[in-house]
Design an enzyme around this catalytic site. Structure first.
Site, PDB file in Angstrom:
ATOM      1  N   SER A 134       0.790  -1.151   0.040  1.00 51.86           N
ATOM      2  CA  SER A 134       0.053   0.090   0.052  1.00 51.86           C
ATOM      3  C   SER A 134       0.854   1.187   0.041  1.00 51.86           C
ATOM      4  O   SER A 134       1.986   1.295   0.619  1.00 51.86           O
ATOM      5  CB  SER A 134      -0.816   0.053   1.168  1.00 51.86           C
ATOM      6  OG  SER A 134      -1.608   1.336   1.448  1.00 51.86           O
ATOM      7  N   TYR A 150      -2.556  -1.570  10.668  1.00 51.27           N
ATOM      8  CA  TYR A 150      -2.755  -1.892   9.481  1.00 51.27           C
ATOM      9  C   TYR A 150      -1.530  -1.527   8.449  1.00 51.27           C
ATOM     10  O   TYR A 150      -0.810  -2.528   7.792  1.00 51.27           O
ATOM     11  CB  TYR A 150      -4.039  -1.175   8.774  1.00 51.27           C
ATOM     12  CG  TYR A 150      -3.945  -1.595   7.126  1.00 51.27           C
ATOM     13  CD1 TYR A 150      -4.468  -2.643   6.610  1.00 51.27           C
ATOM     14  CD2 TYR A 150      -3.417  -0.642   6.341  1.00 51.27           C
ATOM     15  CE1 TYR A 150      -4.456  -3.049   5.430  1.00 51.27           C
ATOM     16  CE2 TYR A 150      -3.746  -0.638   4.929  1.00 51.27           C
ATOM     17  CZ  TYR A 150      -3.995  -2.144   4.358  1.00 51.27           C
ATOM     18  OH  TYR A 150      -4.158  -2.146   3.224  1.00 51.27           O
ATOM     19  N   LYS A 173       1.777  -3.892   6.862  1.00 53.46           N
ATOM     20  CA  LYS A 173       2.323  -3.885   5.323  1.00 53.46           C
ATOM     21  C   LYS A 173       3.778  -3.740   5.449  1.00 53.46           C
ATOM     22  O   LYS A 173       4.380  -4.325   4.673  1.00 53.46           O
ATOM     23  CB  LYS A 173       1.430  -3.009   4.518  1.00 53.46           C
ATOM     24  CG  LYS A 173       0.148  -3.215   4.442  1.00 53.46           C
ATOM     25  CD  LYS A 173      -0.118  -4.252   3.422  1.00 53.46           C
ATOM     26  CE  LYS A 173      -1.493  -4.699   3.379  1.00 53.46           C
ATOM     27  NZ  LYS A 173      -1.825  -5.989   2.433  1.00 53.46           N
TER      28      LYS A 173
HETATM   29  P1  NAD Z   1     -10.973  -7.609   0.641  1.00 51.72           P
HETATM   30  O1  NAD Z   1     -11.239  -7.511   2.086  1.00 51.72           O
HETATM   31  O2  NAD Z   1     -12.070  -7.204  -0.442  1.00 51.72           O
HETATM   32  O3  NAD Z   1     -10.123  -8.585   0.109  1.00 51.72           O
HETATM   33  C1  NAD Z   1      -9.310  -9.546   1.097  1.00 51.72           C
HETATM   34  C2  NAD Z   1      -9.860 -10.633   1.059  1.00 51.72           C
HETATM   35  O4  NAD Z   1      -8.949 -11.618   1.894  1.00 51.72           O
HETATM   36  C3  NAD Z   1     -10.947 -11.107   1.439  1.00 51.72           C
HETATM   37  O5  NAD Z   1     -11.927 -11.834   0.397  1.00 51.72           O
HETATM   38  C4  NAD Z   1     -11.420 -11.970   2.767  1.00 51.72           C
HETATM   39  O6  NAD Z   1     -12.251 -12.732   2.840  1.00 51.72           O
HETATM   40  C5  NAD Z   1      -9.842 -12.553   2.484  1.00 51.72           C
HETATM   41  N1  NAD Z   1      -9.147 -13.065   3.846  1.00 51.72           N
HETATM   42  C6  NAD Z   1      -8.905 -12.107   4.769  1.00 51.72           C
HETATM   43  N2  NAD Z   1      -8.267 -12.804   5.717  1.00 51.72           N
HETATM   44  C7  NAD Z   1      -8.122 -14.144   5.259  1.00 51.72           C
HETATM   45  C8  NAD Z   1      -7.334 -15.236   5.919  1.00 51.72           C
HETATM   46  N3  NAD Z   1      -6.874 -15.280   7.093  1.00 51.72           N
HETATM   47  N4  NAD Z   1      -7.370 -16.229   5.065  1.00 51.72           N
HETATM   48  C9  NAD Z   1      -7.918 -16.386   3.745  1.00 51.72           C
HETATM   49  N5  NAD Z   1      -8.480 -15.094   3.383  1.00 51.72           N
HETATM   50  C10 NAD Z   1      -8.547 -14.115   4.029  1.00 51.72           C
HETATM   51  O7  NAD Z   1      -9.902  -6.121   0.540  1.00 51.72           O
HETATM   52  P2  NAD Z   1      -9.332  -5.952  -0.872  1.00 51.72           P
HETATM   53  O8  NAD Z   1      -9.913  -4.263  -0.969  1.00 51.72           O
HETATM   54  O9  NAD Z   1      -9.648  -6.661  -2.350  1.00 51.72           O
HETATM   55  O10 NAD Z   1      -7.553  -5.692  -0.599  1.00 51.72           O
HETATM   56  C11 NAD Z   1      -6.778  -6.848  -1.221  1.00 51.72           C
HETATM   57  C12 NAD Z   1      -5.492  -6.564  -0.673  1.00 51.72           C
HETATM   58  O11 NAD Z   1      -5.057  -5.389  -1.074  1.00 51.72           O
HETATM   59  C13 NAD Z   1      -5.639  -6.536   1.033  1.00 51.72           C
HETATM   60  O12 NAD Z   1      -4.215  -7.227   1.424  1.00 51.72           O
HETATM   61  C14 NAD Z   1      -5.270  -5.147   1.249  1.00 51.72           C
HETATM   62  O13 NAD Z   1      -4.691  -4.679   2.417  1.00 51.72           O
HETATM   63  C15 NAD Z   1      -4.633  -4.619  -0.016  1.00 51.72           C
HETATM   64  N6  NAD Z   1      -4.767  -2.964  -0.204  1.00 51.72           N
HETATM   65  C16 NAD Z   1      -5.951  -2.640  -0.493  1.00 51.72           C
HETATM   66  C17 NAD Z   1      -6.317  -1.248  -0.691  1.00 51.72           C
HETATM   67  C18 NAD Z   1      -7.692  -0.856  -0.962  1.00 51.72           C
HETATM   68  O14 NAD Z   1      -7.735   0.472  -1.003  1.00 51.72           O
HETATM   69  N7  NAD Z   1      -8.483  -1.689  -1.378  1.00 51.72           N
HETATM   70  C19 NAD Z   1      -5.255  -0.578  -0.791  1.00 51.72           C
HETATM   71  C20 NAD Z   1      -4.052  -1.132  -0.534  1.00 51.72           C
HETATM   72  C21 NAD Z   1      -3.853  -2.378  -0.306  1.00 51.72           C
HETATM   73  C1  WQD Z   2     -10.286   9.070   0.850  1.00 57.78           C
HETATM   74  C2  WQD Z   2     -10.433  10.563   1.273  1.00 57.78           C
HETATM   75  C3  WQD Z   2     -10.958  10.599   3.591  1.00 57.78           C
HETATM   76  C4  WQD Z   2     -14.790   8.637   3.903  1.00 57.78           C
HETATM   77  C5  WQD Z   2      -7.416   3.955   2.941  1.00 57.78           C
HETATM   78  C6  WQD Z   2      -6.218   3.330   3.778  1.00 57.78           C
HETATM   79  C7  WQD Z   2      -5.146   2.974   2.758  1.00 57.78           C
HETATM   80  C8  WQD Z   2      -5.445   2.032   1.511  1.00 57.78           C
HETATM   81  C9  WQD Z   2      -6.815   2.658   0.897  1.00 57.78           C
HETATM   82  C10 WQD Z   2      -6.249  -0.099   2.126  1.00 57.78           C
HETATM   83  C11 WQD Z   2      -9.570  10.879   2.450  1.00 57.78           C
HETATM   84  C12 WQD Z   2     -12.096  11.166   2.735  1.00 57.78           C
HETATM   85  C13 WQD Z   2     -13.384   9.144   3.221  1.00 57.78           C
HETATM   86  C14 WQD Z   2     -15.650   9.416   4.363  1.00 57.78           C
HETATM   87  C15 WQD Z   2     -14.462  11.186   3.653  1.00 57.78           C
HETATM   88  N1  WQD Z   2      -6.055   1.089   2.410  1.00 57.78           N
HETATM   89  N2  WQD Z   2     -13.368  10.420   3.064  1.00 57.78           N
HETATM   90  N3  WQD Z   2     -15.488  10.745   4.126  1.00 57.78           N
HETATM   91  O1  WQD Z   2      -7.577   7.109   3.653  1.00 57.78           O
HETATM   92  O2  WQD Z   2      -6.717   7.511   1.211  1.00 57.78           O
HETATM   93  O3  WQD Z   2      -6.883   5.315   2.176  1.00 57.78           O
HETATM   94  O4  WQD Z   2      -7.759   3.151   1.723  1.00 57.78           O
HETATM   95  O5  WQD Z   2      -6.214  -1.614   2.121  1.00 57.78           O
HETATM   96  O6  WQD Z   2      -3.972   2.376   3.488  1.00 57.78           O
HETATM   97  O7  WQD Z   2      -5.679   4.293   4.560  1.00 57.78           O
HETATM   98  O8  WQD Z   2      -8.976   6.380   1.604  1.00 57.78           O
HETATM   99  O9  WQD Z   2     -11.086   6.177   0.667  1.00 57.78           O
HETATM  100  O10 WQD Z   2     -10.737   5.974   3.159  1.00 57.78           O
HETATM  101  O11 WQD Z   2     -10.460   8.234   1.957  1.00 57.78           O
HETATM  102  O12 WQD Z   2     -14.097  12.501   3.585  1.00 57.78           O
HETATM  103  O13 WQD Z   2     -16.798   8.854   4.670  1.00 57.78           O
HETATM  104  O14 WQD Z   2     -11.767  10.613   1.637  1.00 57.78           O
HETATM  105  O15 WQD Z   2     -10.662  11.424   4.664  1.00 57.78           O
HETATM  106  O16 WQD Z   2      -9.428  12.276   2.634  1.00 57.78           O
HETATM  107  P1  WQD Z   2      -7.466   6.606   2.288  1.00 57.78           P
HETATM  108  P2  WQD Z   2     -10.220   6.783   1.878  1.00 57.78           P
END
Ligand code: NAD
Ligand code: WQD
Length: 352
Positions: free
Chosen positions: A127, A152, A156
């Site tokens: 991330s 969190y 990472k």
């Molecule tokens: P998500 O929660 O939709 O997907 C994660 C999946 O992992 C889910 O399907 C959940 O059921 C599964 N899971 C959780 N714990 C588990 C375990 N112990 N064993 C097996 N499965 C398990 O989240 P996402 O948004 O698809 O994110 C996927 C990955 O990307 C995560 O590692 C997250 O931290 C990372 N990430 C997401 C974002 C974002 O904004 N969505 C940003 C940066 C990084």
């Molecule tokens: C975006 C902007 C909020 C909700 C987070 C995690 C990051 C990554 C992605 C994943 C910010 C504003 C949000 C609301 C708002 N994680 N906001 N009202 O914070 O950039 O990143 O998700 O696995 O690690 O920190 O994304 O979508 O939460 O927020 O005003 O109800 O929207 O303050 O400025 P963020 P976000």
């Protein structure tokens, strides 16, 4: 020639399901391992329906070594894309042990099982949060990891450091750390998308639920940041672009070592710009009010994604209107996410 088999942990989730779809479309065989703690098997049923190809789904936990050993024994896995983890920043502050256990412990168990099975190719979901609050924008991969402000983010960062050490210790490993910025959007069919449980933490799912009438108004956290309109600026990218980035990263795994890439669009947009764009495209009003800043939020960051472009041939191709139109199509067609079809029986599923 048949393409290799990829293990996708967390493949039933938001990014994982879109990636599984892109992998199947590109001809890969796909095995998904997911505990379903934050996902529904309906997402995978739809992936198979859209692509017209089957994947193998194993319901199990990435921390379960015996389950992983069986999986690697049963399937000839070429590489692993590791999405499985917990991702809610606020929850991680309240439940740090759960986050370290799943995100760090799960990654360690996975690496041990991979080592035992002789599988040394790994793509890890990292991330942009690992850059920390002091990094100048745009973020570049050459910058060091910074301090993190919640479990969190720390989880990472720890996994990144662990994988870096592993690659240095054992030259057989090839590891890609993909640092995602802010993925939004959905598959253009409107059949796959983000389905948060409870109140959405992230901006776009919240806006979409306001637009569809599930929530009354958006709370905008802070309007006194040093940005053009006072609200936070983020680098939003389409989840389909992000999914395609994983296929690019897989190709790079032929080369041993550590490969780090930012996956972002390279452009910052404010909260209010996102609200305006959503109103314009959905033709629905998005009422909002301002509230104090949310703890831990940074004013503005976006990616320099040139390295991914040069080395993976990847860049975010889809623009803001596509991201919002696809989010809106998904939300409109599935106002309650996958829940209405949660009991649908799926094929090709086994429990670990
Ligand atoms: P998500 O929660 O939709 O997907 C994660 C999946 O992992 C889910 O399907 C959940 O059921 C599964 N899971 C959780 N714990 C588990 C375990 N112990 N064993 C097996 N499965 C398990 O989240 P996402 O948004 O698809 O994110 C996927 C990955 O990307 C995560 O590692 C997250 O931290 C990372 N990430 C997401 C974002 C974002 O904004 N969505 C940003 C940066 C990084
Ligand atoms: C975006 C902007 C909020 C909700 C987070 C995690 C990051 C990554 C992605 C994943 C910010 C504003 C949000 C609301 C708002 N994680 N906001 N009202 O914070 O950039 O990143 O998700 O696995 O690690 O920190 O994304 O979508 O939460 O927020 O005003 O109800 O929207 O303050 O400025 P963020 P976000």
């Amino acid at each position: 020639m048949q393409k290799p088999k990829i293990l996708v942990t967390g493949g039933a989730g938001y990014i994982g399901s879109h990636t599984a779809l892109v992998l199947l479309e590109a001809g890969y065989e796909v095995v998904v391992l997911d505990s379903l703690i934050n996902a529904s098997r309906e997402s995978l049923r739809r992936v198979q329906e859209i692509v017209g190809r089957e994947l193998v789904f194993i319901e199990g936990d990435v921390r379960d070594r015996a389950c992983l050993d069986r999986l690697f024994g049963d399937h000839d896995i070429y590489a692993v894309i590791h999405f499985a983890g917990l991702k809610a920043v606020g929850e991680s502050v309240e439940q740090p042990l759960a986050y370290y256990d799943t995100n760090v412990g799960g990654s360690l168990t996975l690496c041990r099982a991979m080592h035992a099975a002789g599988v040394f190719r790994l793509v890890f979901s990292s991330s942009a949060t690992v850059y920390g609050p002091d990094a100048p924008v745009p973020y570049r991969e050459s910058m060091p990891r910074g301090r993190t402000s919640n479990p969190y983010g720390t989880s990472k960062s720890i996994v990144e450091q662990t994988l870096e050490d592993l690659v240095h210790a054992d030259g057989r490993w090839s590891v890609s750390l993909l640092r995602y910025f802010n993925p939004i959007g959905a598959h253009p069919s409107g059949r796959l998308g983000e389905d948060p449980q409870g109140v959405p933490n992230n901006l776009l799912p919240f806006i979409a639920q306001v637009a569809v009438g599930r929530r009354q108004a958006l709370t905008v956290f802070g309007n006194d940041y040093a940005t053009e309109d006072g609200t936070c600026v983020r680098d939003y990218l389409h989840v389909m672009d992000l999914a395609e980035g994983h296929v690019g990263a897989l190709n790079r795994l032929g080369q041993a070592g550590l490969h780090i890439y930012n996956l972002g669009a390279g452009k910052g947009l404010s909260v209010l710009q996102m609200v305006e764009a959503f109103e314009r495209i959905s033709l629905r009003p998005i009422p909002y009010h301002f509230a104090p800043r949310r703890d831990g939020d940074l004013a503005a960051f976006w990616a320099d994604s040139q390295k991914a472009e040069q080395e993976l041939g990847w860049r975010a191709k889809r623009g803001l209107d596509d991201m919002i139109a696809d989010t809106w199509r998904w939300q409109r067609q599935n106002p309650h996410g996958y829940r209405s079809e949660i009991n649908v029986k799926s094929q090709g599923t086994s429990k670990c």
